[in-house]
Design a protein around this motif. Sequence first.
Motif, PDB file in Angstrom:
ATOM      1  N   ASN A 136     -39.092 113.586  25.232  1.00 29.63           N
ATOM      2  CA  ASN A 136     -40.215 112.900  24.602  1.00 29.63           C
ATOM      3  C   ASN A 136     -41.018 112.086  25.630  1.00 29.63           C
ATOM      4  O   ASN A 136     -42.207 112.308  25.810  1.00 29.63           O
ATOM      5  CB  ASN A 136     -39.702 112.007  23.472  1.00 29.63           C
ATOM      6  N   CYS A 137     -40.347 111.170  26.314  1.00 27.41           N
ATOM      7  CA  CYS A 137     -41.046 110.283  27.255  1.00 27.41           C
ATOM      8  C   CYS A 137     -40.953 110.744  28.713  1.00 27.41           C
ATOM      9  O   CYS A 137     -41.690 110.257  29.564  1.00 27.41           O
ATOM     10  CB  CYS A 137     -40.518 108.853  27.129  1.00 27.41           C
ATOM     11  N   ILE A 164     -33.457 113.387  23.389  1.00 28.86           N
ATOM     12  CA  ILE A 164     -34.333 112.246  23.121  1.00 28.86           C
ATOM     13  C   ILE A 164     -33.541 110.967  23.377  1.00 28.86           C
ATOM     14  O   ILE A 164     -32.443 110.786  22.840  1.00 28.86           O
ATOM     15  CB  ILE A 164     -34.864 112.282  21.680  1.00 28.86           C
ATOM     16  N   CYS A 217     -36.835 106.247  22.449  1.00 30.30           N
ATOM     17  CA  CYS A 217     -37.749 107.131  21.712  1.00 30.30           C
ATOM     18  C   CYS A 217     -37.238 107.356  20.291  1.00 30.30           C
ATOM     19  O   CYS A 217     -38.045 107.411  19.346  1.00 30.30           O
ATOM     20  CB  CYS A 217     -37.926 108.468  22.436  1.00 30.30           C
ATOM     21  N   GLN A 218     -35.934 107.456  20.128  1.00 33.56           N
ATOM     22  CA  GLN A 218     -35.376 107.614  18.781  1.00 33.56           C
ATOM     23  C   GLN A 218     -35.671 106.384  17.938  1.00 33.56           C
ATOM     24  O   GLN A 218     -36.019 106.504  16.763  1.00 33.56           O
ATOM     25  CB  GLN A 218     -33.880 107.873  18.847  1.00 33.56           C
ATOM     26  N   LYS A 265     -38.188 104.325  18.274  1.00 35.07           N
ATOM     27  CA  LYS A 265     -39.617 104.353  17.929  1.00 35.07           C
ATOM     28  C   LYS A 265     -39.880 105.300  16.776  1.00 35.07           C
ATOM     29  O   LYS A 265     -40.663 105.002  15.875  1.00 35.07           O
ATOM     30  CB  LYS A 265     -40.461 104.766  19.146  1.00 35.07           C
ATOM     31  N   GLU A 266     -39.232 106.484  16.804  1.00 35.94           N
ATOM     32  CA  GLU A 266     -39.424 107.459  15.733  1.00 35.94           C
ATOM     33  C   GLU A 266     -38.880 106.939  14.394  1.00 35.94           C
ATOM     34  O   GLU A 266     -39.480 107.159  13.354  1.00 35.94           O
ATOM     35  CB  GLU A 266     -38.738 108.793  16.088  1.00 35.94           C
ATOM     36  N   ASN A 267     -37.742 106.230  14.455  1.00 33.28           N
ATOM     37  CA  ASN A 267     -37.138 105.692  13.237  1.00 33.28           C
ATOM     38  C   ASN A 267     -37.958 104.565  12.635  1.00 33.28           C
ATOM     39  O   ASN A 267     -37.921 104.350  11.417  1.00 33.28           O
ATOM     40  CB  ASN A 267     -35.711 105.222  13.493  1.00 33.28           C
ATOM     41  N   ASN A 268     -38.690 103.821  13.479  1.00 36.09           N
ATOM     42  CA  ASN A 268     -39.504 102.698  13.007  1.00 36.09           C
ATOM     43  C   ASN A 268     -40.896 103.120  12.599  1.00 36.09           C
ATOM     44  O   ASN A 268     -41.650 102.328  12.047  1.00 36.09           O
ATOM     45  CB  ASN A 268     -39.583 101.601  14.068  1.00 36.09           C
ATOM     46  N   ALA A 269     -41.266 104.371  12.880  1.00 38.22           N
ATOM     47  CA  ALA A 269     -42.637 104.839  12.570  1.00 38.22           C
ATOM     48  C   ALA A 269     -42.775 105.170  11.088  1.00 38.22           C
ATOM     49  O   ALA A 269     -41.922 105.397  10.342  1.00 38.22           O
ATOM     50  CB  ALA A 269     -42.976 106.052  13.415  1.00 38.22           C
TER      51      ALA A 269
END
Length: 137
Positions: A92-93, A126, A130-131, A133-137
């Motif tokens: 991802n990053c 990942i 990044c995980q 960030k995805e969980n908080n989106a």
Amino acid sequence: MFNAEAFLIDHQIQPFLNRVMILDYLYHHEHPSADEIYQDVKEKNATLSKMTVYNVLNLFKEKGMIRDVTINDKDTRYDIVTKDHGHFKCTNCGQIYDFDLNMEDIRPELPDGFSVQKKDVFVYGICSQCQAKENNA
């Protein structure tokens, strides 16, 4: 505190300014590319050339001070950690992380007459940041 000049002297390398700056950069940045090193160190030393960066990196590799981490043909990074370990690349990053690994446990079954010269282990996935960030989106 890391002393790049003393580290170079310990490895029988003259501590010229470019060498000290590049080694200090490697110590404070995980897995940079030669271009990243060049761009960031050039801000502090305008006379630095890209060829100098490559020459210094090659000298450090020859002396066993760093290792190159070749992810693919177009992406080589440099690592000041020279002990055996694996690398995790976040898809991802793009960040690369070290992880402990006993390379002696990796024993490929090669055909007769083959010999291993180098072992590299790359794991892709990942990273935790990044995980999160995805969980908080």
